[in-house]
Design a protein around this motif. Structure first.
Motif, mmCIF file in Angstrom:
data_model
loop_
_atom_site.group_PDB
_atom_site.id
_atom_site.type_symbol
_atom_site.label_atom_id
_atom_site.label_comp_id
_atom_site.label_asym_id
_atom_site.label_seq_id
_atom_site.Cartn_x
_atom_site.Cartn_y
_atom_site.Cartn_z
ATOM 1 N N ARG A 119 3.696 1.867 -0.670
ATOM 2 C CA ARG A 119 4.618 1.831 -2.810
ATOM 3 C C ARG A 119 4.072 2.326 -3.290
ATOM 4 N N GLU A 120 4.989 3.585 -4.609
ATOM 5 C CA GLU A 120 4.859 3.532 -5.677
ATOM 6 C C GLU A 120 4.483 3.173 -6.917
ATOM 7 N N ASN A 121 4.896 2.202 -6.902
ATOM 8 C CA ASN A 121 5.272 1.534 -7.403
ATOM 9 C C ASN A 121 4.681 -0.579 -6.807
ATOM 10 N N ARG A 122 3.374 0.488 -6.707
ATOM 11 C CA ARG A 122 2.398 -0.986 -5.091
ATOM 12 C C ARG A 122 2.286 -2.429 -6.870
ATOM 13 N N GLN B 160 1.066 -1.286 -0.038
ATOM 14 C CA GLN B 160 -0.149 -0.160 -0.151
ATOM 15 C C GLN B 160 0.892 1.513 -0.161
#
Length: 377
Positions: free
Chosen positions: A73-76, A71
């Motif tokens: 992370r930008e690159n989830r 949740q």
């Protein structure tokens, strides 16, 4: 084309379904395995994730840790696959959907009808994809059958006969094998054994190919091996919204049958047959005419069948590529591109309602009952 980030929960080393998902998700370059909580044993799961190339900071000890950290992370991950034991599907799928993730859940989606209703509602309110891995619907020639029925090639469908019967649990001496026993243990499998395990694949395929839904059913369950608390053989008659009559047999004690999954569709002007052990072919018989064999990869197939065929005519693709076709459609849906039909949370809901209603019918000596979930009646 940039690969989507994919995460997996369950499906660790030794899993039956895990390899099919990993091959399928990554077969077409749409997804890269970016994160995972692959085993109930945290260290074993992390070690296996490392073997598969997952970065150490995205190899998680359990699904709750994965949810919390992905949740943030930008690159989830763009899609989470839930391939854990049946009883955990609801909790995990619900949590990830509520957190804004797309989910592909192994079947059964839930153990209870009200849980399935809740998943459908959450998917609707969040706008996220919740798919269920009824992967037999993604074989190219099953898609061809669906298109033929929709075009009216066999006229109005009158009768569907479908079965998913094998004999791999037919040895009473093997009944206490842990890999077999859990399937007939109500504490683990739920209210149904064979019908919930294999029969719902067959019922879903009947609906998928016909474009119709089951309205009511009558069931007869049997435990051919008496020590089993849940059924290992079931016959389910059903009627669909459009008036089609259905006959479904599912068994795990049919010694001599291997995979044993096939479907026949009989219409006013023709009939169709497909079976999983010969998945490249559909048999088509027009009324008053000769039976024809339609081959995967030949010219003149529908765009839907051609789109999901990867190799030349006469070359089998098999089960992992059927799973891959589910991922092909999911990737397109996530990217906002045109895609084929894939099984959704509503399909999971209908299946769970059918399971519970079949149990109720069997307990009432085959009484006809409404097979639909409360929200869809």
């Amino acid at each position: 084309m940039k690969r989507l980030n994919w995460g997996m929960i369950g499906g660790g080393k030794g899993s039956q379904i895990g390899p099919a998902h990993r091959m399928g998700a990554q077969a077409d370059g749409n997804f890269a395995l970016a994160a995972g909580a692959l085993d109930h044993d945290a260290e074993r799961g992390k070690a296996y994730a490392a073997e598969l190339g997952v970065a150490p900071d995205r190899a998680y000890g359990d699904w709750r840790e994965m949810l919390e950290k992905e949740q943030a992370r930008e690159n989830r991950v763009d899609l989470v696959t839930v391939a854990t034991p049946n009883s955990t599907h609801f909790e995990i799928t619900k949590a990830f959907l509520q957190a804004g993730f797309n989910v592909l859940c192994e079947k059964p989606m839930t153990m209870q009808v009200d849980e399935a209703e809740e998943i459908v509602a959450i998917a609707s309110s969040t706008g996220k994809i919740c798919a269920v891995n009824y992967c037999y619907s993604a074989y190219p020639m099953v898609r061809e059958m669906r298109q033929m029925v929709a075009r009216g090639d066999i006229g109005k469908v009158r009768v569907i006969v479908v079965n998913f019967s094998h004999g791999h649990h037919g040895d009473a001496a093997d009944a206490d094998n842990p890999r077999v026993r859990w399937r007939y243990d109500p504490q683990i499998a739920g209210v149904s054994g064979q019908f919930a395990d294999c029969g719902i694949h067959a019922m879903h395929l009947a609906s998928f190919v016909s474009g119709d839904q089951v309205r009511e059913l009558s069931a007869d369950f049997a435990s051919a091996i008496p020590s089993r608390a849940l059924e290992d053989d079931a016959m389910v008659n059903f009627r669909m919204e459009g008036g089609t009559v259905g006959r479904l047999w599912t068994s795990s004690v049919a010694i001599g049958r291997q995979h044993g999954f096939d479907i026949q569709v009989f219409g006013e002007t023709g009939g169709l047959k497909w079976w999983a052990e010969q998945p490249n072919q559909v048999y088509y018989t027009p009324v008053g005419g000769r039976t024809q064999i339609i081959e995967k990869g030949e010219g003149g197939l529908s765009g839907e069948a051609a789109r999901l065929s990867r190799v030349a005519i006469a070359h089998p693709e098999g089960f992992p590529m059927a799973v891959a076709n589910i991922y092909v459609d999911l990737a397109a849906a996530i990217r906002g591109e045109p895609h084929g039909a894939f099984p959704t949370a509503e399909d999971g809901l209908r299946s769970m309602a059918a399971v519970h209603q079949a149990v109720a019918s069997a307990r009432q000596a085959g009484a006809w009952v409404d097979a639909r979930p409360p929200s869809l009646r």
